[in-house]
Scaffold this motif. Structure first.
Motif, PDB file in Angstrom:
ATOM      1  N   HIS A 229       0.807  -1.217   0.000  1.00 12.83           N
ATOM      2  CA  HIS A 229       0.000   0.000   0.000  1.00 12.83           C
ATOM      3  C   HIS A 229       0.844   1.274   0.000  1.00 12.83           C
ATOM      4  CE1 HIS A 229      -3.321  -2.682   0.591  1.00 12.83           C
ATOM      5  NE2 HIS A 229      -2.803  -3.141   1.727  1.00 12.83           N
ATOM      6  N   GLU A 233       0.254   4.183  -2.714  1.00 12.90           N
ATOM      7  CA  GLU A 233      -0.036   5.574  -2.383  1.00 12.90           C
ATOM      8  C   GLU A 233       0.996   6.516  -2.975  1.00 12.90           C
ATOM      9  OE1 GLU A 233      -0.475   5.939   1.793  1.00 12.90           O
ATOM     10  OE2 GLU A 233      -2.356   4.804   1.877  1.00 12.90           O
ATOM     11  N   VAL A 279      -9.497   3.806   1.459  1.00 16.11           N
ATOM     12  CA  VAL A 279      -8.703   4.991   1.164  1.00 16.11           C
ATOM     13  C   VAL A 279      -9.386   6.190   1.781  1.00 16.11           C
ATOM     14  CG1 VAL A 279      -7.753   4.067  -0.973  1.00 16.11           C
ATOM     15  CG2 VAL A 279      -9.933   5.267  -1.027  1.00 16.11           C
ATOM     16  N   ARG A 283      -9.994  10.702  -1.836  1.00 17.66           N
ATOM     17  CA  ARG A 283      -9.186   9.965  -2.808  1.00 17.66           C
ATOM     18  C   ARG A 283     -10.061   8.914  -3.476  1.00 17.66           C
ATOM     19  NH1 ARG A 283      -3.458   8.848  -2.799  1.00 17.66           N
ATOM     20  NH2 ARG A 283      -3.397   9.929  -0.815  1.00 17.66           N
TER      21      ARG A 283
END
Length: 323
Positions: A229, A233, A279, A283
């Motif tokens: 992750h 990101e 999220v 986003r």
């Protein structure tokens, strides 16, 4: 015994004379070097490239160290190129580069080599039909890009450098889009690591191409699928910072329920993808597109006519204001 010898001698003489009768001892006349070169250039000017190739080959065989030898080798590359013989043109260019490393026109040999591969990459059908050449094997495009790159690095002041640079930009975009096609295929096959590596290659090596935002989106989605992750990101941050108007869409395959598949989309629904990780509210998730884009509500008439009549729900989705 003497009679047999006489018969053999007569047969031998008859065979020799027969060869002379049928032109067996015919020899090519000794043609001056200037005449052969002039004939070859005349054939080249009249676009009789097959005859020009024959004359240049004859000139090189008769006068390998003559005063027209080097120029004939250069012209032979061009003749092969115009005669649609790419393999022979590249071989002739490589031979000239290997034999004449300090020649004044060696940049022309590199340019012709790159131009040969460039034209070979554009198939005959692609010139007249709307085919997507970015989905084909980029082997010739890679060879062309390499030849043009050597030309620009070694001879930046060459008269062929500007055209080579323009063609390199086109090839760079073509190679980048090809990588996106391959990455999209890996995404459909759920080969997340391979897809992420393809996207990273585009970002690191093929910058300033239209394929970079797609590559970042693929990286973010693929990394999210395998649980990395932080990398996902980071890719999203870079994407939003450099391409704020880019609309994120999922590259992974959409899943359909059994009823939807069995009725060819008349009944049933598209199963929403399960997001790998929540999220932040501001986003857009890569794993689950907005409901309006993932499963627009289709009217019954639209389903019964296989989408030819009725509303498919897109008009309502487009009419709604963006949130």
């Amino acid at each position: 015994m003497s009679f047999v010898k006489v018969i053999c001698m007569l047969l031998l003489l008859s065979l020799v004379s027969a060869c002379s009768w049928f032109g067996g001892d015919k020899s090519i006349p000794d043609i001056p070097e200037q005449v052969i070169y002039d004939d070859a250039m005349s054939a080249l000017d009249s676009q009789n490239f097959a005859l020009a190739i024959e004359k240049f080959q004859l000139l090189e065989a008769r006068y390998p160290f003559g005063r027209f030898s080097e120029q004939a080798q250069l012209e032979l590359i061009y003749a092969y190129f115009r005669n649609n013989e790419p393999a022979a043109a590249r071989a002739a260019a490589d031979r000239f580069i290997r034999l004449h490393t300090n020649h004044d026109n060696i940049d022309y040999a590199y340019y012709l080599k790159g131009l040969t591969s460039f034209e070979e990459d554009r198939s005959f059908l692609a010139r007249f039909l709307p085919l997507d050449e970015t989905q084909r094997d980029p082997g010739a495009a890679l060879d062309s890009f390499e030849s043009f790159s050597i030309l620009l690095n070694r001879y930046p002041d060459s008269e062929y450098a500007p055209d080579a640079q323009r063609r390199m930009q086109y090839l760079k975009n073509r190679l980048a889009i090809y990588e996106i096609h391959v990455a999209s295929y890996y995404m459909k096959r759920e080969a997340w690591i391979a897809a992420a590596n393809r996207g990273r290659y585009v970002v690191e090596n093929l910058q300033e191409t239209p394929a970079v935002p797609d590559a970042l989106a693929i990286m973010a989605e693929a990394y999210s699928k395998i649980g990395m992750h932080d990398l996902a990101e980071n890719a999203l941050d870079v994407l939003r910072l450099n391409f704020p108007d880019y609309v994120i869409r999922p590259f992974s395959p959409q899943r359909f329920d059994l009823l939807y598949t069995a009725t060819f989309g008349l009944l049933g629904n598209i199963e929403p993808a399960v997001p790998a990780r929540p999220v932040s509210p501001n986003r857009t998730t890569l794993d689950q597109p907005p409901a309006e884009e993932a499963a627009p509500r289709r009217s019954l008439l639209n389903r019964m006519t296989f989408g030819t009549l009725g509303s498919d729900g897109r008009e309502e989705a487009e009419a709604q204001p963006a949130q």
